[in-house]
Design an enzyme around this catalytic site. Structure first.
Site, PDB file in Angstrom:
ATOM      1  N   HIS A   1      10.322  12.237  10.838  1.00  0.00           N
ATOM      2  CA  HIS A   1       9.184  11.338  11.028  1.00  0.00           C
ATOM      3  C   HIS A   1       9.571   9.863  11.018  1.00  0.00           C
ATOM      4  O   HIS A   1       8.758   9.012  11.356  1.00  0.00           O
ATOM      5  CB  HIS A   1       8.136  11.588   9.940  1.00  0.00           C
ATOM      6  CG  HIS A   1       7.415  12.892  10.118  1.00  0.00           C
ATOM      7  ND1 HIS A   1       6.133  12.979  10.615  1.00  0.00           N
ATOM      8  CD2 HIS A   1       7.795  14.174   9.884  1.00  0.00           C
ATOM      9  CE1 HIS A   1       5.757  14.247  10.670  1.00  0.00           C
ATOM     10  NE2 HIS A   1       6.753  14.996  10.226  1.00  0.00           N
TER      11      HIS A   1
ATOM     12  N   ASP B   1       9.775   1.191  11.803  1.00  0.00           N
ATOM     13  CA  ASP B   1       8.880   2.311  11.505  1.00  0.00           C
ATOM     14  C   ASP B   1       9.135   3.429  12.505  1.00  0.00           C
ATOM     15  O   ASP B   1       9.341   3.154  13.690  1.00  0.00           O
ATOM     16  CB  ASP B   1       7.416   1.846  11.621  1.00  0.00           C
ATOM     17  CG  ASP B   1       6.520   2.463  10.562  1.00  0.00           C
ATOM     18  OD1 ASP B   1       6.786   3.601  10.157  1.00  0.00           O
ATOM     19  OD2 ASP B   1       5.554   1.799  10.152  1.00  0.00           O
TER      20      ASP B   1
HETATM   21  P1  ADQ Z   1       4.013   6.547   6.777  1.00  0.00           P
HETATM   22  O1  ADQ Z   1       5.199   5.714   6.428  1.00  0.00           O
HETATM   23  O2  ADQ Z   1       3.190   6.978   5.649  1.00  0.00           O
HETATM   24  O3  ADQ Z   1       4.411   7.807   7.662  1.00  0.00           O
HETATM   25  P2  ADQ Z   1       2.022   5.649   8.889  1.00  0.00           P
HETATM   26  O4  ADQ Z   1       2.429   6.288  10.148  1.00  0.00           O
HETATM   27  O5  ADQ Z   1       1.536   4.264   9.057  1.00  0.00           O
HETATM   28  O6  ADQ Z   1       3.160   5.578   7.789  1.00  0.00           O
HETATM   29  O7  ADQ Z   1       0.889   6.527   8.257  1.00  0.00           O
HETATM   30  C1  ADQ Z   1       0.193   6.097   7.134  1.00  0.00           C
HETATM   31  C2  ADQ Z   1      -1.126   6.860   7.039  1.00  0.00           C
HETATM   32  O8  ADQ Z   1      -1.692   6.561   5.768  1.00  0.00           O
HETATM   33  C3  ADQ Z   1      -2.125   6.440   8.104  1.00  0.00           C
HETATM   34  O9  ADQ Z   1      -2.788   7.574   8.584  1.00  0.00           O
HETATM   35  C4  ADQ Z   1      -3.074   5.516   7.339  1.00  0.00           C
HETATM   36  O10 ADQ Z   1      -4.415   5.558   7.787  1.00  0.00           O
HETATM   37  C5  ADQ Z   1      -2.985   6.076   5.943  1.00  0.00           C
HETATM   38  N1  ADQ Z   1      -3.248   4.986   4.986  1.00  0.00           N
HETATM   39  C6  ADQ Z   1      -2.571   3.848   4.834  1.00  0.00           C
HETATM   40  N2  ADQ Z   1      -3.173   3.079   3.902  1.00  0.00           N
HETATM   41  C7  ADQ Z   1      -4.235   3.740   3.480  1.00  0.00           C
HETATM   42  C8  ADQ Z   1      -5.278   3.463   2.538  1.00  0.00           C
HETATM   43  N3  ADQ Z   1      -5.350   2.333   1.825  1.00  0.00           N
HETATM   44  N4  ADQ Z   1      -6.201   4.401   2.353  1.00  0.00           N
HETATM   45  C9  ADQ Z   1      -6.159   5.548   3.040  1.00  0.00           C
HETATM   46  N5  ADQ Z   1      -5.235   5.859   3.946  1.00  0.00           N
HETATM   47  C10 ADQ Z   1      -4.279   4.970   4.161  1.00  0.00           C
HETATM   48  C11 ADQ Z   1       5.633   8.368   8.163  1.00  0.00           C
HETATM   49  C12 ADQ Z   1       6.521   7.417   8.984  1.00  0.00           C
HETATM   50  C13 ADQ Z   1       5.726   6.820  10.126  1.00  0.00           C
HETATM   51  C14 ADQ Z   1       5.125   7.943  10.997  1.00  0.00           C
HETATM   52  C15 ADQ Z   1       4.390   8.958  10.124  1.00  0.00           C
HETATM   53  C16 ADQ Z   1       3.974  10.183  10.936  1.00  0.00           C
HETATM   54  O11 ADQ Z   1       7.049   6.388   8.156  1.00  0.00           O
HETATM   55  O12 ADQ Z   1       6.546   5.989  10.935  1.00  0.00           O
HETATM   56  O13 ADQ Z   1       4.203   7.390  11.899  1.00  0.00           O
HETATM   57  O14 ADQ Z   1       5.211   9.417   9.055  1.00  0.00           O
HETATM   58  O15 ADQ Z   1       5.058  10.762  11.594  1.00  0.00           O
END
Ligand code: ADQ
Length: 468
Positions: A158, A366
């Protein structure tokens, strides 16, 4: 109906009586996959116990069965907080200066992968497809193969896969390259991740490219391809349309009065560029004094991995940067940056995204970044906001109509914020529409379906029995 086994580090078992797949990123992503297959979901329960059992705890929830294992405090420290989150995570995100390598942590990482493989092997039946998720579990396929498992085993990574110059600084890099090539299918987020890993396998292990993403590594065949993960676009959009009724969203919008909202939403992680983004917002107010009092930046960032020292430091850094900016620029009637560390339900996030004129998504690096996609999905089609997006997020490949920026350059980010705030409606619509349409085509179901269709192709491969 054949069975799909999902393996991920952390497994949230839904409450008894519930037939729903547990909430959370991967659970949402796999919802459709579990309608085409019977499911078994295996991984860490999230619990730490002094003497964990070597047998998984099994729970049946509708068409998905869950099998979870506890970790001992030492396992958790070495495998999870140690090797996965203090060595692999920073290296994969190009942050060599933040990486901490220890042999004990690496041994713990290998040990937990072995324990998981031994527990999982007993549950695998002929005909099962096995799909392993993320960097905590790179050695799992090698361990399973060593136990005689001959089913197709796929891996999805991921997070970014860096170039060899960066990856090979990990003292265990060669072993990890061997381990990852034990998977039949390696899914990565972007073509540049595919290029980095394939190139490194050729350089370090003398892998032979066979065309179509396939490589021969030490006499075994593996295939490396990009499968950019998507989101539930329809679900997000509908949540955003309904969110006006939500109290938190309503109060936030009412509190803005005529001010325009910039929004950032991230797990508090140094890869996400939160303090750097706050400094870019400060820069914006410094160069646009007429906008002071007219614009508010809301940063939502729940803490994560608090047991890892680098994350504690980050939290202190953010507090300091935030305090300095609000202290020096703020007025009794206006706080430039609002900072909240709560997690919010999807419906609230969707409403806040929709209320924001600019989504500021500026990770330093990311794998994909789902927040960028969620922000786009939440916009209204007749008056959408503007996405300012780091060119170092995997999402930038699918969202080239965003204002792409270098997150290390706070002047550039500040200028993009200004351009976004002044952008005429016609241009906002023109940029938003192709992004939304592409995301709707390449949504999360498309992602899971494409990956699994490819993994299905490995059913017919004849495998050598493991060496005795
Ligand atoms: P993450 O590093 O966790 O994922 P991201 O893809 O941005 O990063 O996903 C975060 C998720 O958490 C989003 O769905 C977001 O809505 C949710 N989130 C963030 N802050 C929040 C809050 N305050 N309350 C509720 N929900 C919140 C890892 C990788 C990424 C990749 C994903 C999926 O680091 O690059 O996109 O996996 O493969």
């Amino acid at each position: 109906m054949s069975r799909l086994i999902i393996v991920s580090n952390r497994v949230a078992v839904p409450d008894a009586g519930s037939k729903a797949v547990a909430a959370g990123g991967l659970a949402v992503a796999l919802k459709e996959a579990f309608t085409a297959y019977k499911g078994l979901w295996f991984g860490w329960s999230g619990k730490i116990t002094d003497t964990p059992s070597s047998e998984p705890v099994i729970a049946d929830r509708g068409r998905v069965q869950y099998a979870v294992m506890d970790l001992s405090p030492q396992d958790h420290r070495e495998y999870y907080s140690g090797f996965a989150n203090r060595a692999l995570w920073p290296i994969m995100h190009y942050r060599l200066g933040l990486a901490a390598f220890s042999r004990a942590d690496y041994a713990g990482y290998q040990r937990v992968n072995r324990i998981f493989a031994q527990a999982l092997a007993g549950l695998i039946e002929p005909g099962d497809l096995i799909w392993v998720h993320d960097y905590h579990l790179i050695p799992l396929a090698s361990e399973l193969r060593g136990l005689g498992v001959s089913n197709p085993i796929g891996y999805f990574h991921h997070i970014p896969w860096p170039s060899g110059e960066v990856f090979n600084t990990l003292p265990a890099s060669t072993e990890l390259l061997r381990a990852v090539s034990d998977y039949d299918l390696i899914g990565l987020q972007t073509d540049s991740d595919v290029h980095n890993l394939s190139r490194n396998l050729v350089d370090e292990l003398r892998a032979i490219p066979l065309g179509g993403g396939s490589l021969m590594v030490d006499g075994r065949r593996t295939r490396i391809r990009s499968f950019p993960i998507g989101i539930d676009v329809d679900g997000f959009r509908q949540a955003a349309e309904r969110a006006g009724m939500n109290r938190t969203v309503r109060d936030t919008v009412a509190g803005l009065r005529t001010r325009k909202l910039l929004i950032g939403v991230d797990r508090l992680d140094y890869s996400k560029g939160v303090p750097e983004r706050m400094e870019a917002v400060e820069r914006f107010f410094a160069s646009n004094p007429d906008q002071r009092g007219n614009v508010v930046f809301l940063q939502i960032a729940p803490k994560s991995r608090t047991e890892v020292p680098e994350y504690e430091q980050l939290s202190r850094d953010v507090n300091e940067v935030l305090g300095n900016i609000n202290g020096s620029l703020g007025e009794p009637s206006w706080t430039p940056i609002q900072y909240v560390t709560k997690a919010y339900p999807r419906a609230v996030l969707a409403g806040l995204y929709r209320a924001a004129r600019v989504g500021v998504v500026t990770p330093m690096r990311d794998g994909m970044n789902l927040v960028a996609k969620e922000y786009v999905a939440a916009q209204s089609d007749d008056d959408p906001g503007v996405l300012v997006l780091s060119k170092f997020a995997g999402a930038a490949r699918q969202l080239p109509e965003a204002l792409l920026v270098n997150p290390y350059d706070r002047f550039e980010v500040a200028e993009a914020i200004r351009a976004a705030l002044y952008m005429p409606k016609a241009e906002r619509v023109e940029r938003w529409k192709p992004m939304f349409e592409r995301m709707a085509r390449e949504d999360v179901d498309w992602w899971a379906r494409s990956y699994l269709a490819e993994l299905e192709g490995f059913r017919t491969i004849e495998r050598e029995p493991p060496a005795a």
